[in-house]
Motif scaffolding. Structure first.
Motif, mmCIF file in Angstrom:
data_model
loop_
_atom_site.group_PDB
_atom_site.id
_atom_site.type_symbol
_atom_site.label_atom_id
_atom_site.label_comp_id
_atom_site.label_asym_id
_atom_site.label_seq_id
_atom_site.Cartn_x
_atom_site.Cartn_y
_atom_site.Cartn_z
ATOM 1 N N GLN A 1 35.228 28.950 44.324
ATOM 2 C CA GLN A 1 33.832 29.532 44.436
ATOM 3 C C GLN A 1 34.062 30.934 45.424
ATOM 4 O O GLN A 1 33.142 31.423 45.695
ATOM 5 C CB GLN A 1 33.031 28.561 45.494
ATOM 6 N N THR A 2 35.302 31.522 45.678
ATOM 7 C CA THR A 2 35.371 32.603 46.491
ATOM 8 C C THR A 2 34.960 33.695 45.778
ATOM 9 O O THR A 2 34.949 34.925 46.288
ATOM 10 C CB THR A 2 36.722 32.665 47.148
ATOM 11 N N GLY A 3 35.115 33.760 44.385
ATOM 12 C CA GLY A 3 34.802 34.859 43.532
ATOM 13 C C GLY A 3 35.931 35.273 42.533
ATOM 14 O O GLY A 3 36.804 34.576 42.609
ATOM 15 N N GLU A 4 35.463 35.939 41.365
ATOM 16 C CA GLU A 4 36.456 35.955 40.282
ATOM 17 C C GLU A 4 37.592 36.748 40.768
ATOM 18 O O GLU A 4 37.476 37.669 41.257
ATOM 19 C CB GLU A 4 35.762 36.651 39.121
ATOM 20 N N ALA A 5 38.913 36.187 40.161
ATOM 21 C CA ALA A 5 39.960 37.068 40.439
ATOM 22 C C ALA A 5 40.054 38.114 39.374
ATOM 23 O O ALA A 5 39.768 38.247 38.308
ATOM 24 C CB ALA A 5 41.192 35.953 40.046
ATOM 25 N N ARG A 6 40.795 39.164 39.971
ATOM 26 C CA ARG A 6 40.888 40.501 39.058
ATOM 27 C C ARG A 6 42.086 40.187 37.999
ATOM 28 O O ARG A 6 42.695 39.444 37.998
ATOM 29 C CB ARG A 6 41.301 41.771 39.869
ATOM 30 N N TYR A 7 41.640 41.002 37.070
ATOM 31 C CA TYR A 7 42.627 41.231 35.763
ATOM 32 C C TYR A 7 43.507 42.043 36.050
ATOM 33 O O TYR A 7 43.162 43.541 36.495
ATOM 34 C CB TYR A 7 41.731 41.430 34.467
ATOM 35 N N PRO A 8 44.936 42.087 35.969
ATOM 36 C CA PRO A 8 45.799 43.181 36.070
ATOM 37 C C PRO A 8 45.424 44.377 35.364
ATOM 38 O O PRO A 8 45.179 44.085 34.147
ATOM 39 C CB PRO A 8 47.267 42.432 35.699
#
Length: 259
Positions: free
Chosen positions: A180-187
């Motif tokens: 729930q902390t937020g979407e992880a970035r894509y490389p």
């Protein structure tokens, strides 16, 4: 400068067909693996902390040779360096032994904070962050939906079913974060290319001062006694609506005790 160690795990692809070895451990050689999705959130939160100020992120994993792929993915996301603990004796280790290896590796690193995902997507126990904190003698703030770092104080928001808690700790702290902390970035392409030049150290149990007799399947506190394939999905029931479709639907749901 805030130095963060993020512990990550290389896990079998959840969409693949999983099989077991003859000793009832998961076959990790004949199935594609990847960085545990829940650990991507931990990497993301660590990166956000250092991007908001000044710091560096070191990614730590324990696993076979292929586990280096999990470290590589985190480096592509933006982490600065990696550590891979690999030793044949580790195979089959339970959460207690895994926490020992992680804690000994973390002790060798220069760090202020240690981040974990809330659980791994293969085991799903969610106890390793707290076990590591206990071994390191550090406070643990777990299941964070939001993480804020202010100086040497870490403050998290933990969302429960009936209440929301705010928890904080100072000094060196172990933190676990939820999805729930937020979407992880894509490389990015730039990140993928930069990762090729980032340092990755490889350590063995001997490097950590751990005896092989302290880890592995033979020293696990629990064991899988047997396993069987998931039964094939049964064919569904087709209901032809002849004006009484709603009634038949309710009868079906009632028969399954859904209503």
């Amino acid at each position: 400068m805030t130095k963060i160690v993020v512990a990550v795990k290389y896990v079998p692809d959840a969409t693949a067909d999983r099989t077991f070895e003859s000793d009832n451990t998961v076959d990790r050689e004949n199935v594609d693996g990847l960085l545990s999705e829940l650990d991507e959130y931990a990497v993301e939160q660590a990166l956000q902390v250092v991007e908001a100020g000044d710091g560096e992120v070191t990614v730590l994993t324990v696993g076979p040779d292929d586990a280096a792929d999990a470290v590589r993915k985190a480096l592509q996301m933006g982490a600065d360096a990696g550590v891979h603990v690999v030793d044949d004796a580790i195979a089959g280790s339970d959460a207690f032994a895994t926490s020992l290896v992680l804690a000994k590796a973390i002790e060798k690193l220069d760090y202020d904070l240690v981040f974990f995902g809330m659980a791994s997507t293969d085991g799903g126990l969610g106890v390793v962050p707290t076990l590591v904190a206990e071994r390191l003698g550090l406070p643990a703030v777990t299941f964070a939906s939001e993480v804020t770092v202010d100086g040497d104080t870490v403050r998290i928001r933990r969302d429960g079913d009936t209440a929301t808690q705010t928890v904080e700790a100072s000094g060196k702290v172990v933190v676990s974060v939820t999805d729930q902390t937020g979407e992880a970035r894509y490389p990015s392409f730039k990140g993928i290319m930069a990762a090729k030049k980032k340092p990755v150290d490889e350590w063995s149990l001997a490097d950590l001062g751990i005896d092989a007799g302290e880890v592995g399947l033979d020293n696990a506190w629990s064991a899988v006694e047997s396993n069987s394939p998931r039964p094939p999905r049964a064919a569904g029931e087709i209901v032809t609506d002849e004006g009484d479709g709603g009634v038949k639907l309710v009868e079906f749901l009632a028969g399954k005790k859904f209503v």
